[in-house]
Enzyme design. Sequence first.
Site, PDB file in Angstrom:
ATOM      1  N   GLY A  76      59.265  55.793 135.787  1.00 15.18           N
ATOM      2  CA  GLY A  76      58.836  57.190 135.503  1.00 15.18           C
ATOM      3  C   GLY A  76      57.733  57.461 136.755  1.00 15.18           C
ATOM      4  O   GLY A  76      57.771  56.798 137.813  1.00 15.18           O
ATOM      5  N   ASN A  77      57.133  58.344 136.493  1.00  9.23           N
ATOM      6  CA  ASN A  77      56.021  58.736 137.484  1.00  9.23           C
ATOM      7  C   ASN A  77      54.709  59.582 137.096  1.00  9.23           C
ATOM      8  O   ASN A  77      54.828  59.704 136.008  1.00  9.23           O
ATOM      9  CB  ASN A  77      56.533  59.674 138.782  1.00  9.23           C
ATOM     10  N   TYR A  78      53.653  59.872 137.831  1.00  4.50           N
ATOM     11  CA  TYR A  78      52.486  60.224 137.323  1.00  4.50           C
ATOM     12  C   TYR A  78      52.344  61.757 136.736  1.00  4.50           C
ATOM     13  O   TYR A  78      51.225  62.218 136.538  1.00  4.50           O
ATOM     14  CB  TYR A  78      51.294  59.968 138.121  1.00  4.50           C
TER      15      TYR A  78
END
Length: 409
Positions: free
Chosen positions: A210-212
Amino acid sequence: MSSLKGKHIVLGITGGIAAYKSAMLLRLLIKRGAEVQVVMTPAAKEFITPVTLSALSGKPVVSEFFTANTGEWHSHVDLGLWADLMIVAPATASTLGKMANGIADNMLVTTYLSAKEHVMVAPAMDLDMYASSSTRRNLATLASDGVEIIEAAEGELASHLVGKGRMAEPEEIVARVDRFFSRSGEMSGMKVALTLGPTYEKLDPVRFIGNYSSGKMGCAIAEECASRGAEVTAICGPVSVYPSHPNIRVVKVESAAEMHAEAMKEFPLCDIGILTAAVADFRPETCAGHKIKRENDEEMTIRLVRNPDIAAGVGAKKKEGQTLVGFALETDNAFANAERKLERKNLDMIVLNSLADKGAGFRTDTNKVTIFSRGGGKREYPLKSKREVAADIADAIVEYREKRQTDLE
Ligand code: C5P
């Protein structure tokens, strides 16, 4: 002049010297055709009398939950539902703190907590109180809750000290109110489709790539367009807070493939498409059916395959009259890359997020952007709350569409 005709405004007044200016603010709102209901905190009555305010507004002032001698109960939420706009001016440090933290011990705060529409606050206090970390924190909380802050001005204060803490002048507050109402119907009849948040690409039943991205910028834009009258479909990756407004339909997805499938259904139906999602460029080639075991290996290799580019996909199918807006987050050659992306994905506008500036980008409540428009337009904005950036983006979209329309005529 007529933009306030028939509008319902709750004017909240708290206990500060600047309360005398609220009488002038009230008069200006009434003169412009608004229906104004004044709500005062008990302390405000020490500074200005309810008699002055009820005479100017033509309505009894509301302040207590009960009428003392008759025991008559005043509903503490009705006004919040009635209001098209609530303005708290002056807003003391104490009331800002109560609003930010939901301390509902007076009619003004209960009205704020039940307000369905837009809320503005015009703080007024001594310079040190205004600069204190607690006031800053409360204002930041209110801004991220969607409250519009009308910053205090510099000047001589009631203490005779000179600094920042004077309530904005009534004329300036009225100008903000005018702007709010003139924007409010600007997108009515339009359909907006929007992607927001990160995507999760599954590795096995318990892990993902995923990512932030928090989705905050996308939520603010969805809510801004909805408050301007658009019918919004928000295709949301996994986020902790979803956009909320009666005009917003939320579609929840997890992976880029799911987001792509929903976008290809929704974007062809929209007038304005906004791609704020931080979509994973790649996904694991396979998702294990069971939790991947550590085994005794020192290394592990995951094979990734490319995800669809949603922006390019909807860009390739863009119809006459549709406006598509993308986002770009670049670490080098930012301007050139953003402009290239605009062309390559067949977008009309691209919003470049600055990563170099403190307070901009992922997981913050503020952002600093440059907006590029097809045809070579470029505008840089200062660091602002995501709510204000959303208003700038909506303004830029409306302006772009109006210009396109006049160019065609
Ligand atoms: O190419 P890049 O990822 O930098 O482009 C960013 C823009 O493209 C953003 O608007 C983002 O939402 C969109 N995008 C997309 N699908 C992808 C990758 C990016 O819609 N797979």
